[in-house]
Design a protein around this motif. Structure first.
Motif, PDB file in Angstrom:
ATOM      1  N   GLN A   1      17.961-107.465  11.483  1.00  0.00           N
ATOM      2  CA  GLN A   1      18.538-108.638  10.840  1.00  0.00           C
ATOM      3  C   GLN A   1      18.975-108.266   9.426  1.00  0.00           C
ATOM      4  OE1 GLN A   1      15.916-112.001  10.750  1.00  0.00           O
ATOM      5  NE2 GLN A   1      17.429-113.349   9.819  1.00  0.00           N
ATOM      6  N   VAL A   2      20.187-108.628   9.095  1.00  0.00           N
ATOM      7  CA  VAL A   2      20.729-108.295   7.785  1.00  0.00           C
ATOM      8  C   VAL A   2      20.398-109.411   6.802  1.00  0.00           C
ATOM      9  CG1 VAL A   2      22.820-107.912   6.457  1.00  0.00           C
ATOM     10  CG2 VAL A   2      22.593-106.916   8.744  1.00  0.00           C
ATOM     11  N   GLN A   3      19.855-109.024   5.660  1.00  0.00           N
ATOM     12  CA  GLN A   3      19.571-109.991   4.602  1.00  0.00           C
ATOM     13  C   GLN A   3      20.209-109.519   3.301  1.00  0.00           C
ATOM     14  OE1 GLN A   3      15.251-110.397   4.616  1.00  0.00           O
ATOM     15  NE2 GLN A   3      15.453-112.297   5.767  1.00  0.00           N
ATOM     16  N   LEU A   4      20.638-110.483   2.520  1.00  0.00           N
ATOM     17  CA  LEU A   4      21.228-110.219   1.217  1.00  0.00           C
ATOM     18  C   LEU A   4      20.648-111.231   0.254  1.00  0.00           C
ATOM     19  CD1 LEU A   4      24.833-110.061   2.618  1.00  0.00           C
ATOM     20  CD2 LEU A   4      23.670-108.080   1.658  1.00  0.00           C
ATOM     21  N   VAL A   5      19.973-110.762  -0.773  1.00  0.00           N
ATOM     22  CA  VAL A   5      19.322-111.663  -1.717  1.00  0.00           C
ATOM     23  C   VAL A   5      19.909-111.425  -3.105  1.00  0.00           C
ATOM     24  CG1 VAL A   5      17.142-112.382  -2.733  1.00  0.00           C
ATOM     25  CG2 VAL A   5      17.220-111.610  -0.340  1.00  0.00           C
ATOM     26  N   GLU A   6      20.541-112.467  -3.655  1.00  0.00           N
ATOM     27  CA  GLU A   6      21.162-112.359  -4.974  1.00  0.00           C
ATOM     28  C   GLU A   6      20.229-112.882  -6.055  1.00  0.00           C
ATOM     29  OE1 GLU A   6      24.812-114.065  -2.491  1.00  0.00           O
ATOM     30  OE2 GLU A   6      22.722-114.659  -2.768  1.00  0.00           O
ATOM     31  N   SER A   7      20.466-112.376  -7.256  1.00  0.00           N
ATOM     32  CA  SER A   7      19.782-112.901  -8.435  1.00  0.00           C
ATOM     33  C   SER A   7      20.616-112.569  -9.660  1.00  0.00           C
ATOM     34  CB  SER A   7      18.372-112.302  -8.573  1.00  0.00           C
ATOM     35  OG  SER A   7      18.450-110.896  -8.685  1.00  0.00           O
ATOM     36  N   GLY A   8      20.305-113.232 -10.770  1.00  0.00           N
ATOM     37  CA  GLY A   8      20.941-112.878 -12.033  1.00  0.00           C
ATOM     38  C   GLY A   8      21.980-113.836 -12.553  1.00  0.00           C
ATOM     39  N   GLY A   9      22.257-114.904 -11.837  1.00  0.00           N
ATOM     40  CA  GLY A   9      23.224-115.864 -12.350  1.00  0.00           C
ATOM     41  C   GLY A   9      22.662-116.627 -13.539  1.00  0.00           C
ATOM     42  N   GLY A  10      23.520-117.441 -14.142  1.00  0.00           N
ATOM     43  CA  GLY A  10      23.080-118.242 -15.279  1.00  0.00           C
ATOM     44  C   GLY A  10      24.249-118.754 -16.076  1.00  0.00           C
ATOM     45  N   SER A  11      23.941-119.229 -17.274  1.00  0.00           N
ATOM     46  CA  SER A  11      24.966-119.768 -18.171  1.00  0.00           C
ATOM     47  C   SER A  11      25.112-118.863 -19.374  1.00  0.00           C
ATOM     48  CB  SER A  11      24.572-121.176 -18.610  1.00  0.00           C
ATOM     49  OG  SER A  11      24.510-122.047 -17.513  1.00  0.00           O
ATOM     50  N   VAL A  12      26.351-118.680 -19.793  1.00  0.00           N
ATOM     51  CA  VAL A  12      26.637-117.799 -20.926  1.00  0.00           C
ATOM     52  C   VAL A  12      27.889-118.314 -21.630  1.00  0.00           C
ATOM     53  CG1 VAL A  12      28.049-116.229 -19.556  1.00  0.00           C
ATOM     54  CG2 VAL A  12      26.871-115.372 -21.591  1.00  0.00           C
ATOM     55  N   GLN A  13      28.008-117.994 -22.892  1.00  0.00           N
ATOM     56  CA  GLN A  13      29.216-118.362 -23.628  1.00  0.00           C
ATOM     57  C   GLN A  13      30.312-117.337 -23.394  1.00  0.00           C
ATOM     58  OE1 GLN A  13      28.068-119.010 -27.759  1.00  0.00           O
ATOM     59  NE2 GLN A  13      27.960-121.214 -27.343  1.00  0.00           N
ATOM     60  N   ALA A  14      31.524-117.786 -23.585  1.00  0.00           N
ATOM     61  CA  ALA A  14      32.665-116.898 -23.409  1.00  0.00           C
ATOM     62  C   ALA A  14      32.497-115.645 -24.272  1.00  0.00           C
ATOM     63  CB  ALA A  14      33.951-117.617 -23.778  1.00  0.00           C
ATOM     64  N   GLY A  15      32.836-114.509 -23.673  1.00  0.00           N
ATOM     65  CA  GLY A  15      32.663-113.237 -24.361  1.00  0.00           C
ATOM     66  C   GLY A  15      31.341-112.557 -24.053  1.00  0.00           C
ATOM     67  N   GLY A  16      30.443-113.293 -23.425  1.00  0.00           N
ATOM     68  CA  GLY A  16      29.125-112.747 -23.119  1.00  0.00           C
ATOM     69  C   GLY A  16      29.110-111.923 -21.845  1.00  0.00           C
TER      70      GLY A  16
END
Length: 125
Positions: A1-16
């Motif tokens: 079974q193939v699994q893909l787990v993402e992480s690391g999203g969020g909010s940032v200001q332009a240029g970040g």
């Protein structure tokens, strides 16, 4: 079974900067193509970047809108695929998905078979 787990999203200001991480199942990491896609509200899902397995050279492909700002990479020791995003702009705001397929096709119009759950990236001006 193939699994893909993402992480690391969020909010940032332009240029970040943000770094997204994807933990694929070992077999597809070694043998398949892995990519990052995004979908903004009211827009179609699009390829951001994709990377072929090392066994076929690790070739990459990027959307024109992110070239020079985003970098996709593999960590063979950690079995991870990263998307380093620098110089973020409000237009990068979207849900980002890690996706993979046994078929190594990095074309922007190719839809992989396996998808993660997505992670939100929000860039404010």
């Amino acid at each position: 079974q193939v699994q893909l787990v993402e992480s690391g999203g969020g909010s940032v200001q332009a240029g970040g900067s943000l770094r997204l991480s994807c933990a694929p199942s070992l077999s597809i990491f070694r043998n398949g193509a892995v990519g990052w896609y995004r979908q903004a509200p009211g827009k179609q899902r699009e390829l951001v970047a994709a990377i072929a397995p090392i066994a076929v050279g690790g070739k990459t492909n990027y959307a024109a809108s992110v070239k020079g700002r985003f970098t996709i990479s593999r960590d063979n020791a950690k079995i991870m695929v990263y998307l380093q995003m620098n110089g973020l702009i409000p237009e990068d705001t979207a849900v980002y998905y890690c996706a993979a397929d046994w078929r190594v096709n990095l074309d922007t119009k190719y839809e992989p078979k396996y998808w993660g759950q997505g992670t939100q990236v929000t860039v404010s001006s």
